[in-house]
Scaffold this motif. Sequence first.
Motif, mmCIF file in Angstrom:
data_model
loop_
_atom_site.group_PDB
_atom_site.id
_atom_site.type_symbol
_atom_site.label_atom_id
_atom_site.label_comp_id
_atom_site.label_asym_id
_atom_site.label_seq_id
_atom_site.Cartn_x
_atom_site.Cartn_y
_atom_site.Cartn_z
ATOM 1 N N VAL A 113 80.263 -2.898 -21.865
ATOM 2 C CA VAL A 113 79.842 -4.021 -22.705
ATOM 3 C C VAL A 113 78.880 -4.926 -21.933
ATOM 4 N N VAL A 114 79.216 -5.241 -20.685
ATOM 5 C CA VAL A 114 78.351 -6.101 -19.873
ATOM 6 C C VAL A 114 77.015 -5.403 -19.602
ATOM 7 N N GLY A 115 77.067 -4.104 -19.309
ATOM 8 C CA GLY A 115 75.829 -3.351 -19.096
ATOM 9 C C GLY A 115 74.968 -3.312 -20.343
ATOM 10 N N GLY A 116 75.587 -3.149 -21.507
ATOM 11 C CA GLY A 116 74.845 -3.186 -22.762
ATOM 12 C C GLY A 116 74.215 -4.544 -22.998
ATOM 13 N N PHE A 117 74.957 -5.601 -22.694
ATOM 14 C CA PHE A 117 74.410 -6.951 -22.840
ATOM 15 C C PHE A 117 73.207 -7.143 -21.922
ATOM 16 N N TYR A 118 73.356 -6.715 -20.683
ATOM 17 C CA TYR A 118 72.255 -6.838 -19.732
ATOM 18 C C TYR A 118 71.028 -6.075 -20.219
ATOM 19 N N GLY A 119 71.255 -4.834 -20.645
ATOM 20 C CA GLY A 119 70.129 -4.006 -21.092
ATOM 21 C C GLY A 119 69.467 -4.531 -22.346
#
Length: 144
Positions: free
Chosen positions: A131-137
């Motif tokens: 989820v955090v990686g998706g937000f960052y991307g």
Amino acid sequence: MASPKAGDGDPLLNPPDPASNRGNGGVRRVPWASLIGFVALAINFALCIYRAEGDRGAIAFVTFAYLNLLLLFWCIRQFDQAPHGSAARGRIRVAVWILATSLTAVFTWKVAALMPLPVAAVAWIMAAATVVGGFYGFFIHEDK
């Protein structure tokens, strides 16, 4: 022999016109792969409901996941068709992230319930990283 212009024939540099998806006098071509995928998803949904044998929790889970996937696919299509830099593209980006996050959370919740506590904790950490990686991307890195 003339040299080709930069980007000629490259779908990343010169994306096809959305109207070019139409052939034979403006009639849209049928996206067979997508259609087959959606039919398979619908059949799987029906079989899951049938196998749930009235278990309301299982039916609610499967229905949520099915509707979430349909909305996610629709939003991704809208995102791809929206002009770069438009406000609509930004709103759709938020919707895609929320739908993907909720799908990640509900599947992690279902899987973690079957695992011992230490393994469930690892599953939740992996889901949070996703989820955090998706937000960052999607929101921090964007189109860089």
